[in-house]
Scaffold this motif. Structure first.
Motif, PDB file in Angstrom:
ATOM      1  N   ARG A  77       6.588 -12.361   9.302  1.00  0.00           N
ATOM      2  CA  ARG A  77       6.477 -10.911   9.517  1.00  0.00           C
ATOM      3  C   ARG A  77       6.844 -10.135   8.256  1.00  0.00           C
ATOM      4  N   LEU A  78       7.819 -10.633   7.509  1.00  0.00           N
ATOM      5  CA  LEU A  78       8.167  -9.982   6.245  1.00  0.00           C
ATOM      6  C   LEU A  78       6.984 -10.035   5.282  1.00  0.00           C
ATOM      7  N   GLN A  79       6.324 -11.170   5.235  1.00  0.00           N
ATOM      8  CA  GLN A  79       5.178 -11.322   4.338  1.00  0.00           C
ATOM      9  C   GLN A  79       4.028 -10.404   4.755  1.00  0.00           C
ATOM     10  N   GLU A  80       3.768 -10.332   6.055  1.00  0.00           N
ATOM     11  CA  GLU A  80       2.736  -9.417   6.549  1.00  0.00           C
ATOM     12  C   GLU A  80       3.134  -7.969   6.270  1.00  0.00           C
ATOM     13  N   GLY A  81       4.432  -7.679   6.487  1.00  0.00           N
ATOM     14  CA  GLY A  81       4.921  -6.324   6.236  1.00  0.00           C
ATOM     15  C   GLY A  81       4.774  -5.927   4.780  1.00  0.00           C
ATOM     16  N   TRP A  82       5.002  -6.883   3.866  1.00  0.00           N
ATOM     17  CA  TRP A  82       4.882  -6.580   2.442  1.00  0.00           C
ATOM     18  C   TRP A  82       3.441  -6.264   2.056  1.00  0.00           C
ATOM     19  N   GLU A  83       2.491  -6.998   2.598  1.00  0.00           N
ATOM     20  CA  GLU A  83       1.082  -6.713   2.306  1.00  0.00           C
ATOM     21  C   GLU A  83       0.701  -5.320   2.790  1.00  0.00           C
ATOM     22  N   LYS A  84       1.158  -4.943   3.988  1.00  0.00           N
ATOM     23  CA  LYS A  84       0.883  -3.591   4.506  1.00  0.00           C
ATOM     24  C   LYS A  84       1.606  -2.536   3.665  1.00  0.00           C
ATOM     25  N   ALA A  85       2.844  -2.860   3.276  1.00  0.00           N
ATOM     26  CA  ALA A  85       3.618  -1.906   2.470  1.00  0.00           C
ATOM     27  C   ALA A  85       2.921  -1.621   1.146  1.00  0.00           C
ATOM     28  N   LYS A  86       2.406  -2.647   0.493  1.00  0.00           N
ATOM     29  CA  LYS A  86       1.701  -2.440  -0.777  1.00  0.00           C
ATOM     30  C   LYS A  86       0.496  -1.522  -0.593  1.00  0.00           C
ATOM     31  N   ARG A  87      -0.304  -1.800   0.447  1.00  0.00           N
ATOM     32  CA  ARG A  87      -1.477  -0.943   0.679  1.00  0.00           C
ATOM     33  C   ARG A  87      -1.050   0.489   0.956  1.00  0.00           C
ATOM     34  N   GLY A  88      -0.013   0.638   1.787  1.00  0.00           N
ATOM     35  CA  GLY A  88       0.447   1.980   2.138  1.00  0.00           C
ATOM     36  C   GLY A  88       1.018   2.729   0.954  1.00  0.00           C
ATOM     37  N   LEU A  89       1.798   2.043   0.126  1.00  0.00           N
ATOM     38  CA  LEU A  89       2.408   2.709  -1.033  1.00  0.00           C
ATOM     39  C   LEU A  89       1.358   3.083  -2.074  1.00  0.00           C
ATOM     40  N   ARG A  90       0.333   2.250  -2.225  1.00  0.00           N
ATOM     41  CA  ARG A  90      -0.759   2.627  -3.129  1.00  0.00           C
ATOM     42  C   ARG A  90      -1.440   3.906  -2.638  1.00  0.00           C
ATOM     43  N   PHE A  91      -1.662   3.980  -1.345  1.00  0.00           N
ATOM     44  CA  PHE A  91      -2.254   5.199  -0.776  1.00  0.00           C
ATOM     45  C   PHE A  91      -1.339   6.392  -1.032  1.00  0.00           C
ATOM     46  N   ALA A  92      -0.030   6.211  -0.789  1.00  0.00           N
ATOM     47  CA  ALA A  92       0.925   7.307  -0.957  1.00  0.00           C
ATOM     48  C   ALA A  92       0.932   7.818  -2.394  1.00  0.00           C
ATOM     49  N   ILE A  93       0.936   6.903  -3.357  1.00  0.00           N
ATOM     50  CA  ILE A  93       0.936   7.309  -4.764  1.00  0.00           C
ATOM     51  C   ILE A  93      -0.325   8.097  -5.098  1.00  0.00           C
ATOM     52  N   ASN A  94      -1.454   7.593  -4.643  1.00  0.00           N
ATOM     53  CA  ASN A  94      -2.716   8.290  -4.918  1.00  0.00           C
ATOM     54  C   ASN A  94      -2.769   9.651  -4.241  1.00  0.00           C
ATOM     55  N   PHE A  95      -2.253   9.727  -3.012  1.00  0.00           N
ATOM     56  CA  PHE A  95      -2.236  11.007  -2.300  1.00  0.00           C
ATOM     57  C   PHE A  95      -1.337  12.003  -3.025  1.00  0.00           C
ATOM     58  N   LEU A  96      -0.163  11.569  -3.397  1.00  0.00           N
ATOM     59  CA  LEU A  96       0.775  12.462  -4.077  1.00  0.00           C
ATOM     60  C   LEU A  96       0.184  13.002  -5.367  1.00  0.00           C
ATOM     61  N   ARG A  97      -0.436  12.131  -6.132  1.00  0.00           N
ATOM     62  CA  ARG A  97      -0.927  12.548  -7.445  1.00  0.00           C
ATOM     63  C   ARG A  97      -2.194  13.399  -7.342  1.00  0.00           C
ATOM     64  N   THR A  98      -3.156  12.974  -6.533  1.00  0.00           N
ATOM     65  CA  THR A  98      -4.461  13.643  -6.540  1.00  0.00           C
ATOM     66  C   THR A  98      -4.608  14.733  -5.490  1.00  0.00           C
ATOM     67  N   ASN A  99      -3.948  14.581  -4.345  1.00  0.00           N
ATOM     68  CA  ASN A  99      -4.103  15.568  -3.274  1.00  0.00           C
ATOM     69  C   ASN A  99      -2.995  16.615  -3.262  1.00  0.00           C
ATOM     70  N   ALA A 100      -1.786  16.197  -3.662  1.00  0.00           N
ATOM     71  CA  ALA A 100      -0.659  17.125  -3.601  1.00  0.00           C
ATOM     72  C   ALA A 100      -0.204  17.592  -4.977  1.00  0.00           C
ATOM     73  N   ASP A 101      -0.826  17.078  -6.052  1.00  0.00           N
ATOM     74  CA  ASP A 101      -0.480  17.460  -7.419  1.00  0.00           C
ATOM     75  C   ASP A 101       0.972  17.128  -7.765  1.00  0.00           C
ATOM     76  N   ILE A 102       1.508  16.099  -7.104  1.00  0.00           N
ATOM     77  CA  ILE A 102       2.842  15.583  -7.432  1.00  0.00           C
ATOM     78  C   ILE A 102       2.636  14.512  -8.495  1.00  0.00           C
ATOM     79  N   GLU A 103       2.907  14.839  -9.742  1.00  0.00           N
ATOM     80  CA  GLU A 103       2.582  13.952 -10.856  1.00  0.00           C
ATOM     81  C   GLU A 103       3.648  12.906 -11.135  1.00  0.00           C
ATOM     82  N   ASP A 104       4.812  13.090 -10.554  1.00  0.00           N
ATOM     83  CA  ASP A 104       5.940  12.238 -10.917  1.00  0.00           C
ATOM     84  C   ASP A 104       6.910  12.221  -9.738  1.00  0.00           C
TER      85      ASP A 104
END
Length: 579
Positions: free
Chosen positions: A316-343
């Protein structure tokens, strides 16, 4: 468990030869220079400084190097350091003159020793803040260098009472201060004594300084007890000992202890986390290892507390990590491109990454256009109000995760913030007394950026990603600190209402001039819009030092209006309200 009497010199030698390495469960080197300074001070005085815990094993284990240069040894991986990494890495760096490797960069640790320290120990460390500002402050500016004479005298008097300090060019230039590393690397004291102004063996300071240098070098002989765990223990049991030892002393964060439990059961998991950490760095976001561990736990258990880690199956930890990576990549992209949070420094808490990541995976990374706008609005208000930076942040995060998991909507998240804080708009009084540490500070930056604020000299729009030191955006005191501090309290001086966002180059040009002197030049070059876009009052009377409090009152009003316009536009988008 057996005990071995050793000393600093032997332990540093083991590190240099590569005989002592770290198990995968260990965190990275995290000490700042003031901690190293205080350790040296304790050893110099002969104060207790704990013991060292080592595991000797014949088993092949995932290991990592310490943060200082080590040779390759056939014994590497057989002696694993469980407790004492920060101390021994620091001592190895200082005594050997080796730089520390931190996040891919090497930096030296230079500590200075006062040959004239008092015989009776008084103070042993100056007050040093280890916190970093959200944005670059004007600390390198002439404004902040113009300290009054009383403060300079105070610093000089205090230095005389100190034994060790973190090196600076100013202190290193004083004859009685010598580099600790230089002392340990010198074959004799002649050159050190000459630089200290000792003219010969008849000089009254010759004996005093020589004895103190000898005493400093005796740090090599400082005794340590090395406790050695039995070879027959397995990795999981050693990890449990590691967790218990560090829990008793509260030396590690919950995420560090959770990571130890994870690596004990999932080999090479630390390497996976650090690889993802480097991937995020390439896209201008620095995510703490603890945040990545928390994200893994969230996606493996739908809650954020680390106490459940030991009971979560590895699969479950391994499955959770794969989901976490996908989710965090989405979050970073959303913050930078949709919310103009550059840092990430624009976030009042890193937990926003997790909420956005969790929502993205619940929605299969397919937000509707309205959900995207609603998420942006929630982020702005929750961040500005400090949703996860007040009270129990874990409880608040878990409440939001549970709401989403049971089918809650983004408007439900927004309503939760409204219930927590009463209202989502800002009044001028909300900014009164608030500094750059306030969650509202980032919102002010975003609102001014959205309104077209530009650097006063280059004309470049304000951004945290500009290249070059002279173009990097800093927050600048409109009324310089050096001109205000004799009349006004620090809280007033450092108010958000006294901050403008300009480049380092502009900051240096302005120096410590009052706005009545430099703002006419800004208007002459770039027009009144240069002031309007930063919500600065145009009236020249408010630019005079004697009218500073009136300036603050008017600028708070203007900033609150700009912030509300910014939030109002985001809310209108979120709820499809006609303009």
């Amino acid at each position: 468990m057996r005990k071995v009497d050793t000393n600093v010199n032997d332990l540093v030698g083991m590190i240099e030869r590569g005989e002592l390495r770290l198990p995968e469960m260990q965190r990275r080197y995290v000490w700042r220079a003031p901690r190293v300074r205080d350790l040296l001070d304790s050893l110099y005085r002969g104060y207790p400084s704990g013991s060292v815990l080592v595991w000797e094993t014949d088993q092949e284990q995932p290991t990592r190097d310490l943060a200082v240069e080590q040779k390759t040894s056939p014994f590497g991986g057989h002696k694993l350091l469980l407790d004492g990494q920060q101390r021994l890495t620091s001592l190895s760096a200082v005594l050997r003159g080796e730089p520390i490797q931190v996040r891919g960069r090497k930096r030296p640790i230079d500590i200075l020793f006062n040959l004239d320290h008092p015989d009776r120990f008084g103070e042993f460390s100056e007050v040093v803040s280890d916190e970093e500002p959200l944005l670059a402050d004007d600390i390198d500016d002439p404004d902040s260098e113009n300290e009054d004479d009383e403060r300079e005298v105070g610093i000089q008097e205090r230095l005389k009472r100190l034994t060790f300090v973190v090196s600076s060019r100013a202190i290193a230039s004083l004859p009685n201060w010598v580099s600790v590393t230089e002392v340990f690397s010198a074959t004799d004291d002649r050159e050190i004594l000459r630089k200290a102004g000792v003219t010969g063996i008849d000089d009254p300071k010759f004996d005093l300084y020589s004895k103190r240098l000898g005493r400093l070098r005796k740090i090599r002989e400082y005794p340590y007890v090395m406790q050695v765990l039995d070879r027959n223990l397995d990795y999981e049991e050693v990890a449990e000992i590691f967790v218990r030892v560090n829990s008793l002393g509260a030396k590690l964060r919950g995420s560090d202890l959770a990571l130890a439990q994870i690596t004990a059961r999932w080999r090479d998991s630390l390497k996976l986390l650090e690889e993802f950490q480097e991937e995020c760095e390439e896209h201008w976001f620095s995510l703490d290892l603890g945040l990545l561990v928390r994200a893994m736990v969230v996606f493996a258990s739908n809650q954020s507390r680390f106490k459940t880690v030991s009971s979560i199956p590895v699969e479950r930890l391994q499955e959770g990590w794969e989901k976490a990576k996908r989710g965090l990549r989405f979050a970073i992209n959303f913050l930078r491109t949709n919310a103009d949070i550059e840092d990430e420094s624009l976030l009042s808490s890193p937990l926003f990454f997790i909420t956005i990541a969790f929502l993205s995976q619940l929605r299969g990374e397919q937000l509707t256009e309205q959900e995207e706008r609603q998420l942006r609005y929630w982020l702005y208000v929750a961040n500005a109000r400090g949703r996860y930076s007040r009270g129990s942040s874990e409880s608040l995060l878990d409440a939001d995760l549970a709401l989403l998991a049971r089918g809650g909507t983004i408007p439900d998240l927004i309503e939760t913030v409204r219930q927590q804080f009463g209202r989502l708009d800002f009044e001028p009084s909300d900014l009164e007394g608030k500094s750059a540490r306030s969650p509202a500070f980032s919102l002010v930056f975003l609102a001014l950026k959205a309104a077209g604020a530009k650097d006063w000299f280059s004309g470049l729009g304000i951004s945290l990603t500009h290249q070059g030191r002279l173009h990097y955006i800093q927050y600048h005191h409109v009324f310089p600190k050096s001109l205000l501090k004799k009349t006004y309290e620090r809280k007033e001086i450092n108010e958000i209402a006294n901050m403008a966002f300009i480049s380092g180059g502009a900051n240096r040009r302005i120096s410590n001039k009052q706005p009545a002197d430099y703002l006419p030049n800004v208007v002459g070059k770039r027009g009144e819009d240069a002031l309007r876009s930063q919500c600065l009052p145009l009236g020249p009377e408010l630019h005079k030092l004697e009218n500073y409090r009136d300036f603050l009152t008017e600028r708070r009003r203007m900033l609150a209006e700009a912030v509300n316009d910014f939030l109002g536009a985001a809310r209108a988008d979120a709820y499809d309200i006609a303009s």
